[in-house]
Design a protein around this motif. Structure first.
Motif, PDB file in Angstrom:
ATOM      1  N   HIS A  46      -2.507   0.856 -11.057  1.00 14.70           N
ATOM      2  CA  HIS A  46      -2.337   1.465  -8.796  1.00 14.70           C
ATOM      3  C   HIS A  46      -3.115   0.756  -8.296  1.00 14.70           C
ATOM      4  N   LEU A  47      -3.731  -0.401  -9.106  1.00 13.49           N
ATOM      5  CA  LEU A  47      -3.995  -1.720  -7.722  1.00 13.49           C
ATOM      6  C   LEU A  47      -3.324  -2.930  -7.839  1.00 13.49           C
ATOM      7  N   CYS A  48      -2.736  -2.998  -8.440  1.00 13.83           N
ATOM      8  CA  CYS A  48      -1.355  -4.192  -8.387  1.00 13.83           C
ATOM      9  C   CYS A  48       0.192  -4.209  -8.571  1.00 13.83           C
ATOM     10  N   ASP A  49       0.650  -4.436  -7.356  1.00 13.14           N
ATOM     11  CA  ASP A  49       2.268  -4.681  -7.153  1.00 13.14           C
ATOM     12  C   ASP A  49       2.661  -5.494  -8.923  1.00 13.14           C
ATOM     13  N   GLN A  50       4.135  -4.307  -9.017  1.00 11.81           N
ATOM     14  CA  GLN A  50       4.595  -4.844 -10.576  1.00 11.81           C
ATOM     15  C   GLN A  50       4.818  -5.985 -11.238  1.00 11.81           C
ATOM     16  N   GLN A 106      -3.596   6.172  -1.203  1.00 11.02           N
ATOM     17  CA  GLN A 106      -5.232   6.059  -0.663  1.00 11.02           C
ATOM     18  C   GLN A 106      -5.642   5.194  -1.757  1.00 11.02           C
ATOM     19  N   ILE A 107      -5.289   5.217  -3.090  1.00 13.76           N
ATOM     20  CA  ILE A 107      -6.734   4.283  -4.038  1.00 13.76           C
ATOM     21  C   ILE A 107      -6.245   3.146  -3.626  1.00 13.76           C
ATOM     22  N   ARG A 108      -4.401   2.230  -3.275  1.00 11.87           N
ATOM     23  CA  ARG A 108      -4.354   1.152  -3.450  1.00 11.87           C
ATOM     24  C   ARG A 108      -4.665   0.789  -2.393  1.00 11.87           C
ATOM     25  N   TYR A 109      -4.964   1.168  -0.802  1.00 12.83           N
ATOM     26  CA  TYR A 109      -5.244   1.128   0.245  1.00 12.83           C
ATOM     27  C   TYR A 109      -7.036   0.810   0.099  1.00 12.83           C
ATOM     28  N   THR A 135       0.837  -1.461  -0.121  1.00 15.89           N
ATOM     29  CA  THR A 135      -0.329   0.041   0.376  1.00 15.89           C
ATOM     30  C   THR A 135       0.824   1.601   0.053  1.00 15.89           C
ATOM     31  N   SER A 136       2.331   1.103  -0.216  1.00 17.39           N
ATOM     32  CA  SER A 136       3.377   2.139   0.264  1.00 17.39           C
ATOM     33  C   SER A 136       3.627   2.971  -1.607  1.00 17.39           C
TER      34      SER A 136
END
Length: 266
Positions: A258-262, A81-84, A76-77
């Motif tokens: 925005h949502l997923c880890d790379q 805000q959106i990811r959290y 979530t870093s």
């Protein structure tokens, strides 16, 4: 210490409700009775039976898929805000689906239906905040402003959620899907609002060997609605998954980045 506290609670309840001690008149008997209730749930009169194992497999598949989505947002870093927001929303959806699965096999049918309604609203919120940036920002701001109830009434009431999805579905030419989710909402509302017929229907069960007799399904002694419950869960998650493909729509400002880890494949 635990027994002392329990004894005090028992004595207080017995004073307030005299008949509470009429049949189970000691803490020890309460514990024995509680153990018997657990045994009733474990050693069922009617054990879970499934005619279509594909339903079980599909239910597990969807729970695993949503779990993977949740795990892919664990950092979530990034886009904090959106990811959290999405991480915790997916977490609630995953855990609710998992709970429904367990309740279905436990024979707690009415309670599973209540959670199906909760799953429906969580998924509708997920789709709405993906489509509508205003709703997304309002939801994120509601914690800071401590106006969750006002935000819900203005942006996240079921009718508001349905209207947003209907408008977008018509825009992209899949309006048939919206008729389905409106009917599902009406059906599941009967459990949240404790409709009398629903109370009757889902508080009793039947023995497949003698379907002419209904039994009070105390403590999930009968697990005869597994497939019906899981099909409801699958429908909600399937519908949500179809709409989640909108994340690739250029007009929507939420992307997988925005949502997923790379390093995630989801």
């Amino acid at each position: 210490m635990e027994n002392y506290v329990f004894q005090n609670i028992f004595e207080a309840v017995s004073r307030e409700i005299p008949y509470a001690s009429s049949t189970v008149d000691t803490p020890e008997k309460i514990i024995d009775f509680w153990e018997s209730l657990l045994e009733t749930n474990k050693d069922k009169i009617v054990s879970p039976s499934v005619n279509n194992p594909e339903i079980i497999q599909l239910a597990k598949q969807y729970i695993v898929e949503y779990t993977m989505w949740t795990l892919s947002m664990s950092d979530t870093s990034v886009h904090t805000q959106i990811r959290y927001l999405y991480h915790h929303l997916f977490l609630c959806i995953t855990n609710t689906a998992f709970s429904i699965y367990k309740l279905a096999f436990d024979g707690l049918d009415y309670q599973a239906q209540v959670l199906l309604r909760n799953l429906y609203e969580l998924c509708m919120i997920l789709l709405n905040i993906t489509i509508d940036p205003e709703k997304r920002q309002a939801l994120m701001d509601s914690g800071k402003n401590e106006d969750g109830e006002e935000t819900w009434y203005r942006y996240l009431r079921p009718k508001k959620l349905q209207a947003t999805l209907k408008a977008y579905a018509e825009k992209i030419g899949v309006s048939d899907l919206t008729d389905w989710h409106v009917r599902l909402y009406s059906h599941l509302s009967t459990y949240v609002h404790n409709n009398y017929i629903s109370l009757l229907t889902y508080s009793v069960s039947f023995d497949p060997k003698n379907e002419d007799i209904l039994y009070p399904n105390i403590c999930g002694a009968f697990a005869s609605r597994v497939e019906t419950t899981l099909l409801g869960m699958i429908e909600i998650l399937l519908y949500t998954g179809l709409f989640l493909k909108l994340i690739g729509d250029p007009e929507i400002d939420i992307s997988k980045e925005h949502l997923c880890d790379q390093n995630s494949e989801n």
